[in-house]
Design a protein around this motif. Structure first.
Motif, PDB file in Angstrom:
ATOM      1  N   LYS A 166      43.929  42.185  45.992  1.00 23.88           N
ATOM      2  CA  LYS A 166      44.350  41.307  47.095  1.00 23.88           C
ATOM      3  C   LYS A 166      44.710  39.906  46.607  1.00 23.88           C
ATOM      4  CE  LYS A 166      41.904  43.528  50.914  1.00 23.88           C
ATOM      5  NZ  LYS A 166      40.825  43.387  51.928  1.00 23.88           N
ATOM      6  N   LEU A 167      44.385  39.612  45.363  1.00 27.81           N
ATOM      7  CA  LEU A 167      44.655  38.279  44.824  1.00 27.81           C
ATOM      8  C   LEU A 167      46.143  37.954  44.876  1.00 27.81           C
ATOM      9  CD1 LEU A 167      43.388  35.813  43.421  1.00 27.81           C
ATOM     10  CD2 LEU A 167      43.686  36.990  41.242  1.00 27.81           C
ATOM     11  N   GLU A 168      46.989  38.955  44.696  1.00 26.54           N
ATOM     12  CA  GLU A 168      48.438  38.741  44.701  1.00 26.54           C
ATOM     13  C   GLU A 168      48.914  38.190  46.040  1.00 26.54           C
ATOM     14  OE1 GLU A 168      52.550  41.124  43.563  1.00 26.54           O
ATOM     15  OE2 GLU A 168      50.713  42.260  43.982  1.00 26.54           O
ATOM     16  N   ASP A 169      48.297  38.625  47.145  1.00 27.63           N
ATOM     17  CA  ASP A 169      48.715  38.179  48.477  1.00 27.63           C
ATOM     18  C   ASP A 169      48.526  36.676  48.661  1.00 27.63           C
ATOM     19  OD1 ASP A 169      49.256  40.823  49.041  1.00 27.63           O
ATOM     20  OD2 ASP A 169      47.297  41.192  49.980  1.00 27.63           O
ATOM     21  N   ASN A 170      47.504  36.121  47.987  1.00 27.10           N
ATOM     22  CA  ASN A 170      47.182  34.695  48.163  1.00 27.10           C
ATOM     23  C   ASN A 170      47.652  33.840  46.986  1.00 27.10           C
ATOM     24  OD1 ASN A 170      45.662  35.281  50.589  1.00 27.10           O
ATOM     25  ND2 ASN A 170      44.040  36.060  49.249  1.00 27.10           N
ATOM     26  N   TRP A 171      48.201  34.478  45.950  1.00 27.09           N
ATOM     27  CA  TRP A 171      48.504  33.779  44.707  1.00 27.09           C
ATOM     28  C   TRP A 171      49.420  32.577  44.891  1.00 27.09           C
ATOM     29  CZ3 TRP A 171      46.218  33.961  40.153  1.00 27.09           C
ATOM     30  CH2 TRP A 171      46.849  33.439  39.033  1.00 27.09           C
ATOM     31  N   MET A 172      50.518  32.760  45.609  1.00 22.25           N
ATOM     32  CA  MET A 172      51.495  31.684  45.754  1.00 22.25           C
ATOM     33  C   MET A 172      50.947  30.495  46.537  1.00 22.25           C
ATOM     34  SD  MET A 172      54.127  32.397  44.031  1.00 22.25           S
ATOM     35  CE  MET A 172      55.218  31.138  44.687  1.00 22.25           C
ATOM     36  N   ALA A 173      50.006  30.747  47.440  1.00 20.89           N
ATOM     37  CA  ALA A 173      49.471  29.669  48.271  1.00 20.89           C
ATOM     38  C   ALA A 173      48.285  28.956  47.640  1.00 20.89           C
ATOM     39  CB  ALA A 173      49.050  30.235  49.633  1.00 20.89           C
ATOM     40  N   MET A 174      47.790  29.464  46.540  1.00 22.19           N
ATOM     41  CA  MET A 174      46.582  28.903  45.930  1.00 22.19           C
ATOM     42  C   MET A 174      46.911  27.720  45.028  1.00 22.19           C
ATOM     43  SD  MET A 174      44.614  32.419  44.835  1.00 22.19           S
ATOM     44  CE  MET A 174      43.298  31.539  44.015  1.00 22.19           C
ATOM     45  N   PRO A 175      46.076  26.672  45.014  1.00 26.53           N
ATOM     46  CA  PRO A 175      46.229  25.574  44.045  1.00 26.53           C
ATOM     47  C   PRO A 175      46.010  26.101  42.627  1.00 26.53           C
ATOM     48  CG  PRO A 175      44.716  24.960  45.819  1.00 26.53           C
ATOM     49  CD  PRO A 175      44.953  26.430  45.944  1.00 26.53           C
ATOM     50  N   ASN A 176      46.613  25.417  41.662  1.00 29.33           N
ATOM     51  CA  ASN A 176      46.512  25.848  40.272  1.00 29.33           C
ATOM     52  C   ASN A 176      45.068  25.928  39.782  1.00 29.33           C
ATOM     53  OD1 ASN A 176      49.274  26.216  39.459  1.00 29.33           O
ATOM     54  ND2 ASN A 176      49.532  24.014  39.614  1.00 29.33           N
ATOM     55  N   GLU A 177      44.260  24.962  40.202  1.00 29.85           N
ATOM     56  CA  GLU A 177      42.880  24.957  39.719  1.00 29.85           C
ATOM     57  C   GLU A 177      42.115  26.163  40.216  1.00 29.85           C
ATOM     58  OE1 GLU A 177      41.544  21.492  42.774  1.00 29.85           O
ATOM     59  OE2 GLU A 177      43.344  21.454  41.555  1.00 29.85           O
ATOM     60  N   ALA A 223      20.133  37.964  45.922  1.00 34.48           N
ATOM     61  CA  ALA A 223      21.569  37.978  45.688  1.00 34.48           C
ATOM     62  C   ALA A 223      22.275  38.998  46.571  1.00 34.48           C
ATOM     63  CB  ALA A 223      21.850  38.305  44.229  1.00 34.48           C
ATOM     64  N   VAL A 224      23.501  38.670  46.947  1.00 30.60           N
ATOM     65  CA  VAL A 224      24.354  39.612  47.650  1.00 30.60           C
ATOM     66  C   VAL A 224      25.345  40.125  46.623  1.00 30.60           C
ATOM     67  CG1 VAL A 224      25.975  39.946  49.541  1.00 30.60           C
ATOM     68  CG2 VAL A 224      24.091  38.332  49.792  1.00 30.60           C
ATOM     69  N   THR A 225      25.075  41.282  46.063  1.00 30.36           N
ATOM     70  CA  THR A 225      25.858  41.817  44.961  1.00 30.36           C
ATOM     71  C   THR A 225      27.037  42.623  45.484  1.00 30.36           C
ATOM     72  OG1 THR A 225      23.813  42.001  43.708  1.00 30.36           O
ATOM     73  CG2 THR A 225      25.728  43.171  42.839  1.00 30.36           C
ATOM     74  N   ARG A 226      28.236  42.310  44.962  1.00 26.80           N
ATOM     75  CA  ARG A 226      29.421  43.080  45.357  1.00 26.80           C
ATOM     76  C   ARG A 226      29.427  44.427  44.650  1.00 26.80           C
ATOM     77  NH1 ARG A 226      31.805  37.899  44.590  1.00 26.80           N
ATOM     78  NH2 ARG A 226      32.585  37.015  46.533  1.00 26.80           N
ATOM     79  N   SER A 227      29.880  45.448  45.361  1.00 21.13           N
ATOM     80  CA  SER A 227      30.034  46.756  44.749  1.00 21.13           C
ATOM     81  C   SER A 227      31.281  46.754  43.883  1.00 21.13           C
ATOM     82  CB  SER A 227      30.144  47.826  45.830  1.00 21.13           C
ATOM     83  OG  SER A 227      31.392  47.700  46.496  1.00 21.13           O
ATOM     84  N   PRO A 228      31.419  47.710  42.933  1.00 22.62           N
ATOM     85  CA  PRO A 228      32.630  47.787  42.107  1.00 22.62           C
ATOM     86  C   PRO A 228      33.899  47.917  42.938  1.00 22.62           C
ATOM     87  CG  PRO A 228      30.905  49.159  41.183  1.00 22.62           C
ATOM     88  CD  PRO A 228      30.389  48.683  42.502  1.00 22.62           C
ATOM     89  N   ASP A 229      33.821  48.669  44.055  1.00 25.27           N
ATOM     90  CA  ASP A 229      35.007  48.829  44.910  1.00 25.27           C
ATOM     91  C   ASP A 229      35.450  47.492  45.482  1.00 25.27           C
ATOM     92  OD1 ASP A 229      35.045  51.520  44.456  1.00 25.27           O
ATOM     93  OD2 ASP A 229      33.895  52.026  46.243  1.00 25.27           O
ATOM     94  N   GLU A 230      34.474  46.658  45.847  1.00 23.95           N
ATOM     95  CA  GLU A 230      34.810  45.344  46.400  1.00 23.95           C
ATOM     96  C   GLU A 230      35.475  44.463  45.361  1.00 23.95           C
ATOM     97  OE1 GLU A 230      31.494  44.436  49.820  1.00 23.95           O
ATOM     98  OE2 GLU A 230      30.863  44.361  47.736  1.00 23.95           O
ATOM     99  N   VAL A 231      34.997  44.542  44.102  1.00 20.49           N
ATOM    100  CA  VAL A 231      35.580  43.740  43.020  1.00 20.49           C
ATOM    101  C   VAL A 231      37.021  44.151  42.778  1.00 20.49           C
ATOM    102  CG1 VAL A 231      35.418  43.180  40.577  1.00 20.49           C
ATOM    103  CG2 VAL A 231      33.333  43.341  41.953  1.00 20.49           C
TER     104      VAL A 231
END
Length: 474
Positions: free
Chosen positions: A433-444, A419-427
């Protein structure tokens, strides 16, 4: 005296010298030698004597009240039954009541006398024990087979064809299996909606039409990851690497199992995938879930959707609704300023560790096979009176304790992907960063990310201002 013969074989008996022809020949010889009048032969071909669900046996028993015969002749008692309760029931409630005699060609049994009845009971006990021993041996053989990675149940599985006892991927069906997982995991569709979609699209099912239970079975079947699973009676599931090709990867299967569990405990919304936060938002006043509703205006990417406490309609809660656009703003502001204490970072599992675990797994499986063989040998020694029943019980208990420990160790050591485990900082960075892509993302996609990351987000309106009181990650 009018006599009938009852003969029976199961699949195993046919190769052990107890053929139907041989039984009938011996029964007819017995009837002739004793000067009885032969009436009929009742034959059950391919039926076990573990119960009385046999057509010829039932037909013969139904004739007893009509007194169309006076005696039943069998080659051996275990042809009639291998269950002591069934045997005594037949004798006491039918044979004795209507004066029907019972005879065994190979045993000196006369159920009309006390000694004969005692002998009959002892024979039934022996027959039942033999059936139980056969069952134990079959179970042990299947356990050994499962432990070596071989399939125990060779029935048809949607997505595969069975060729030479092995599963071979059916390309068309495999595509349907992948679509089922994709719709369930990433689009949030339920069992019924997926089944209806497949039926409306004209996708042929294995038997009749698609239904919710079939979809659920596919989503829970680890076979699609290239693994085999078999659960012995009252035992622990045995999961091993199979010799067939995987249709879906282990990561997607794990996501599906997570959603199955969380949906079952109502942690995730089952509603339409237009509502990312449905059931994740919890009311800080009453603890109920907020579910999605919308105005008469068409639902766009999120602007017109509202969330409402599910207790409000019944008058049990008076917290106001919150628009999704307002909640999204509150949500992202919360994560822009919240401080998350990072947990100790666990690095990815190295290939050397995985190889060592696989080596240990094979060692444990060999030990399990050895112990199963020892149990089988002990059973033979008990049957041959080489050891006492007390010694047998003690030794089997010791072996069972060892098997339980080995099986628990084996469950922990199932093969894992590197597995490639993400560090807590990455999470944390991913959430911000989710906010930057939120408007462009499909609802699903929005719903998939939110509902996989969070179990609940508790909100409450205090002094005319909404606040997030608690966030619990998934």
């Amino acid at each position: 005296m009018r006599a009938v013969a009852y003969i029976r074989v199961s699949t195993d008996d046919q190769v052990d010298g107890y053929s139907l022809e041989k039984q009938e020949e011996e029964c007819l010889r017995y009837i002739k030698q004793n000067g009885y009048q032969y009436i009929e032969t009742f034959m059950d071909d391919g039926y076990s004597a573990k119960d009385m669900k046999r057509p010829a046996l039932q037909r013969m028993l139904s004739e007893i009240p009509n007194r169309s015969f006076d005696m039943i002749v069998v080659w051996h008692t275990d042809r009639l039954t291998r269950d002591i309760i069934d045997g005594l029931t037949m004798v006491k409630t039918l044979f004795n009541k209507y004066g029907i005699k019972f005879a065994s060609v190979t045993e000196d049994i006369d159920t009309s006398s006390y000694d004969g009845m005692m002998m009959f009971t002892m024979r039934l006990m022996m027959a039942q024990r033999e059936r139980e021993r056969i069952g134990e041996r079959v179970s042990m053989a299947l356990t050994r087979k499962a432990s070596t990675g071989k399939r125990v149940n060779l029935g048809a599985i949607y997505g595969y064809d069975v060729t030479g006892g092995r599963l071979v991927v059916n390309p068309q069906e495999a595509d349907v299996v992948r679509d089922i997982y994709q719709h369930y995991v990433y689009k949030g569709w339920g069992y019924g909606k997926i089944a209806a979609h497949l039926n409306e699209s004209g996708v042929p099912a294995k038997k009749t039409q698609w239904n919710a239970s079939t979809i659920k079975g596919i989503l829970k079947n680890i076979t699609y990851t290239g693994m085999n699973e078999w659960t012995p009676k009252n035992g622990t599931p045995i999961v091993t690497q199979g010799d067939h090709e995987a249709i879906i990867d282990a990561e997607l299967f794990t996501l599906a199992q997570t959603q199955l569990k969380r949906r079952g405990s109502l942690e995730m919304s089952r509603s339409s995938y237009h509502y990312p936060f449905s059931s994740i938002i919890k009311c800080g006043a009453c603890g109920a879930s907020y579910t999605a509703s919308y105005t008469r205006k068409p639902v766009d990417k999120y602007g017109y959707c509202n969330y409402r406490c599910s207790n409000k309609k019944a008058g049990l809660c008076h917290e106001p609704d919150i628009a999704e656009i307002k909640f999204a703003k509150l949500f992202f502001e919360f994560f822009s300023r919240v401080t998350i204490e990072p947990e100790p970072y666990t690095p990815a599992i190295s290939e050397d560790v995985v190889k060592q675990a696989e080596k240990e797994r094979k060692r444990i499986e060999r030990e399990i096979v050895k112990l199963d063989n020892r149990k089988s040998n002990l059973l033979d020694m008990l049957g041959d009176k080489i050891i006492t029943r007390e010694d047998y019980k003690k030794k089997v208990e010791e072996i069972n304790q060892s098997l339980t420990k080995l099986q628990n160790d084996l469950n922990v050591l199932q093969p894992k992907e590197v597995a490639v485990t993400r560090s807590p900082d990455e999470v944390v960075d991913m959430i911000r960063k989710l906010e930057d892509n939120w408007m462009a993302m499909p609802n699903e996609d929005r719903k998939f990310i939110i509902q996989m990351l969070f179990k609940r987000i508790v909100i409450q309106k205090t002094e005319n201002e909404w606040v997030i009181k608690e966030v619990e990650p998934a």
